[in-house]
Design an enzyme around this catalytic site. Structure first.
Site, short mmCIF file in Angstrom:
data_model
loop_
_atom_site.label_atom_id
_atom_site.label_comp_id
_atom_site.label_asym_id
_atom_site.label_seq_id
_atom_site.Cartn_x
_atom_site.Cartn_y
_atom_site.Cartn_z
N TYR A 1 0.83 -1.22 0.00
CA TYR A 1 0.00 0.00 0.00
C TYR A 1 0.86 1.27 0.00
O TYR A 1 0.36 2.37 -0.20
CB TYR A 1 -0.95 0.05 1.21
CG TYR A 1 -1.95 -1.08 1.31
CD1 TYR A 1 -2.15 -1.97 0.27
CD2 TYR A 1 -2.70 -1.26 2.47
CE1 TYR A 1 -3.06 -3.02 0.39
CE2 TYR A 1 -3.61 -2.30 2.59
CZ TYR A 1 -3.78 -3.18 1.55
OH TYR A 1 -4.68 -4.21 1.68
N HIS B 1 0.49 -11.71 2.17
CA HIS B 1 -0.54 -10.94 1.48
C HIS B 1 -1.28 -11.78 0.42
O HIS B 1 -2.51 -11.74 0.34
CB HIS B 1 0.07 -9.69 0.85
CG HIS B 1 -0.91 -8.61 0.59
ND1 HIS B 1 -0.59 -7.28 0.63
CD2 HIS B 1 -2.24 -8.64 0.29
CE1 HIS B 1 -1.67 -6.56 0.36
NE2 HIS B 1 -2.68 -7.37 0.14
#
Ligand SMILES: NC(=O)c1ccc[n+]([C@@H]2O[C@H](COP(=O)([O-])OP(=O)(O)OC[C@H]3O[C@@H](n4cnc5c(N)ncnc54)[C@H](OP(=O)(O)O)[C@@H]3O)[C@@H](O)[C@H]2O)c1
Length: 268
Positions: A39, A97
């Site tokens: 991110y 992730h």
């Protein structure tokens, strides 16, 4: 549950936008924050927490290791970088992730590295994200189910991922629903709008309450103070069995997230 039921998502939010969102969320009562290396906002999240005045021990902080850092010589050092950006010695939860067998990464090797990070005290809990049943089973076989706090998966009224949810419940692994609002797509749904009107609630609250009542943790994101406040109040909304059943019927395989080349198929 091993992890907080309600947290703040930060996907897509960077720089001042994420600083404002996190600071507002902490001010109005959020105490769990979900970020990720990819991110590119961990440093801004760390800054927002520092400026908020909320003590680190009162917060539950989650980050996720990106696929580029799955190599043995990168994994632990990348997490140490994340800790530095987040201005903390340890996070509460670290997730893989995306499983990336398509990139030649073996599940046992990443799970062992994740367990090592926990043993080094860099993270209190560990877990997985975007793992289907077969990949979750591999993760369990690699390090033992007792170490896997959660599987964070795409799950909204339009993509209910029931087969995987049933498996995770059997394994006693907490389910975290990401994109519970399908990035806003469920908010105009006529059934949710109708239920919301009955309760004088917002459609977002209905979707979130449905997830909470199913026992899923949620991490909705918002840049708006009023949405941050009202979303958190979804915890006070109780839906009837009949309303839960109506929402169960909204399933339409509405998948929003499927990065190439590594996104696994969800179980049918
Ligand atoms: N593990 C993974 O691979 C993965 C993948 C995707 C996401 N995630 C995590 O899950 C979190 C949630 O997903 P998301 O942020 O993509 O989507 P989401 O939470 O489903 O939806 C966020 C969107 O809904 C809007 N919204 C939020 N509350 C609202 C309300 N009360 N009324 C109207 N609109 C509202 C927000 O706009 P406003 O800003 O205008 O409120 C934003 O555009 C992410 O932030 C991230 O932390 C994880």
């Amino acid at each position: 549950m091993r992890i907080p039921q309600f947290g703040l998502g930060t996907f897509r939010l960077k720089d001042q936008a994420v600083i404002d969102s996190v600071k507002t969320a902490l001010e109005v009562g959020y105490r769990a924050i979900d970020t990720a290396q990819v991110y590119e906002n961990e440093a801004a999240v760390g800054q927002a927490i520092a400026e908020s005045g909320v003590a680190r021990q009162d917060l539950f902080l989650t980050t996720k290791i990106w696929v580029d850092n799955f190599a043995e010589d990168k994994f632990i050092s990348s997490l140490k970088d994340s800790l530095q950006k987040l201005r903390t010695d340890t996070v509460d939860l670290t997730l893989i992730h995306w499983p990336a067998p398509a990139l030649g990464v073996s599940i046992p090797s990443v799970m062992q590295l994740l367990l090592e990070a926990k043993q080094q005290g860099l993270t209190k809990k560990i877990g997985i994200s975007n793992f289907n049943i077969a990949l979750t089973q591999q993760a369990i076989d690699s390090i033992g189910v007792e170490h896997i706090a959660t599987n964070q998966i795409e799950l909204s009224p339009y993509l209910q991922n029931r087969t995987l949810v049933n498996f995770l419940r059997e394994q006693n692994i907490d389910v975290t629903s990401y994109m519970t609002l399908a990035y806003g797509k469920v908010l105009q749904d006529p059934t949710l709008v109708e239920i919301a009107a009955q309760h004088q609630a917002t459609t977002a609250q209905v979707a979130l309450a449905w997830a909470l009542q199913n026992g899923f943790a949620v991490i909705p994101s918002s840049t708006k103070r009023e949405n941050l406040i009202s979303n958190l109040k979804a915890q006070d909304l109780t839906l009837s069995a009949e309303e839960m059943q109506l929402i169960a019927q909204l399933e339409r395989n509405g998948r929003e997230v499927s990065p190439e080349p590594f996104a696994p198929e969800w179980d049918k």
